[in-house]
Structures are given as C-alpha cells and as structure tokens.
Design a protein around this motif. Sequence first.
Motif, short mmCIF file in Angstrom:
data_model
loop_
_atom_site.label_atom_id
_atom_site.label_comp_id
_atom_site.label_asym_id
_atom_site.label_seq_id
_atom_site.Cartn_x
_atom_site.Cartn_y
_atom_site.Cartn_z
N ARG A 48 0.45 -1.08 -0.14
CA ARG A 48 0.27 -0.25 -0.22
C ARG A 48 0.98 1.69 -0.06
O ARG A 48 0.99 2.53 -0.88
N CYS A 49 1.96 1.37 0.77
CA CYS A 49 2.90 2.04 1.29
C CYS A 49 3.25 2.77 -0.38
O CYS A 49 4.05 4.07 -0.76
N THR A 50 3.96 1.43 -0.92
CA THR A 50 4.46 1.75 -2.33
C THR A 50 3.51 2.23 -3.35
O THR A 50 3.88 3.04 -4.20
N GLY A 51 2.14 2.10 -3.09
CA GLY A 51 0.98 2.44 -4.06
C GLY A 51 0.98 3.87 -3.82
O GLY A 51 1.01 5.02 -4.94
N LEU A 79 -11.03 7.32 -0.43
CA LEU A 79 -12.07 6.61 0.33
C LEU A 79 -12.37 5.41 -0.53
O LEU A 79 -11.99 4.57 0.05
N VAL A 80 -11.43 4.85 -1.52
CA VAL A 80 -11.76 3.80 -2.62
C VAL A 80 -10.16 2.84 -1.44
O VAL A 80 -10.32 2.23 -0.84
N MET A 81 -9.49 2.99 -1.05
CA MET A 81 -8.00 2.93 -0.41
C MET A 81 -9.11 2.46 1.00
O MET A 81 -8.53 1.68 1.35
N LEU A 82 -9.41 3.21 1.56
CA LEU A 82 -10.52 3.26 3.03
C LEU A 82 -11.40 2.25 2.94
O LEU A 82 -10.44 1.28 3.99
N GLY A 83 -12.02 2.22 1.99
CA GLY A 83 -12.76 0.64 1.82
C GLY A 83 -11.97 -0.22 1.73
O GLY A 83 -12.49 -1.30 2.36
N ASP A 84 -11.06 -0.74 1.03
CA ASP A 84 -10.08 -1.81 1.26
C ASP A 84 -9.54 -2.00 2.87
O ASP A 84 -9.64 -3.05 2.38
N LEU A 93 -13.28 -8.63 3.54
CA LEU A 93 -12.79 -8.87 2.56
C LEU A 93 -11.37 -9.00 2.78
O LEU A 93 -10.89 -7.70 2.89
N PRO A 94 -10.57 -10.24 2.54
CA PRO A 94 -9.53 -9.65 2.86
C PRO A 94 -8.66 -9.39 1.47
O PRO A 94 -8.90 -9.96 0.62
N ILE A 98 -2.06 -7.32 -4.59
CA ILE A 98 -2.01 -6.18 -6.00
C ILE A 98 -2.83 -5.39 -5.79
O ILE A 98 -2.90 -4.13 -5.97
N ARG A 99 -4.07 -5.17 -5.25
CA ARG A 99 -5.55 -4.69 -4.47
C ARG A 99 -4.79 -3.07 -3.53
O ARG A 99 -5.06 -2.14 -3.88
N ARG A 100 -3.86 -3.89 -1.97
CA ARG A 100 -3.69 -2.32 -1.78
C ARG A 100 -2.44 -1.70 -2.46
O ARG A 100 -2.31 -0.60 -2.68
N PHE A 101 -1.26 -1.93 -3.68
CA PHE A 101 -0.92 -1.46 -4.42
C PHE A 101 -1.68 -0.51 -4.97
O PHE A 101 -1.72 0.28 -5.52
#
Length: 126
Positions: A48-51, A79-84, A93-94, A98-101
């Motif tokens: 996520r931080c790399t993203g 908000l998309v990142m916060l939701g994830d 949902l785990p 890739i999704r974190r990035f």
Amino acid sequence: MQNLNKKLKCKLLLLHRYFMHIGKYSGCHQMPERSFFINGMQFPLCARCTGILAGYLVGVLLFVLKIFVPIEVCLCFGLVMLGDWYMQYIDVLPSTNIRRFITGTLCGIGYLQILIKIFYMVAKMV
C-alpha cells in the motif's frame, strides 16, 4: 570477477538495509506478508505504501502534463483505499498486495492533486 560480484552483492545488501531503515522511519509497518519481494529481498515499503509513493509520482507527472483530476474524484480515490483497508480490518474481505498497491496508487494521485489545488488557492490569495 568473483570478488567483484561479492563486493557488488555486499554493497547492494547495505543499500537494501539503508532503504529498509528509511521505510521503517517513514511510518510503514513493512509486514513481509503485505510487501513485494524481488529476488528474495523485501521492498522497503509495504504494497500500500509503495502504491501511495507510485501515486505521488503519477500525480507529479499529471501536474507536469497539466492534467488536473476533479476534487470529487480525488476524494473518491482516497475513499477507495480507506474502504479496502476497512474491509480487510473487519475481516469482510481479505486484501491482496495487488489490490493494496492499486488502491494506494489511487490515493496517492488523489492526495497529491488535492495538495496542488490547495497550493494554487493559497498562491491566488497572496
């Protein structure tokens, strides 16, 4: 030649250790299961931080190209990142690296674009 490879490998390991310290002190948790690896070496930042960092770079590129993302879209990116993160946090949902990035990249773009808008507003006031 073999001695040269050993020296290069040693320097790369020292450089990797240095970047891992920078990542740690930047606030990233650096959890191995949430990080990318290349040749067995962990990235200094989690996925996520790399993203987010990649999003900052894309945001700068968009600024240079004079492409500005509407503020509503920037907020949605965050908000998309916060939701994830939240869906992962409450075990609905785990998340995957890739999704974190991807969500981190969107958030980084949105955050940087908002900062640019703020700087423009402040510059107009002065």
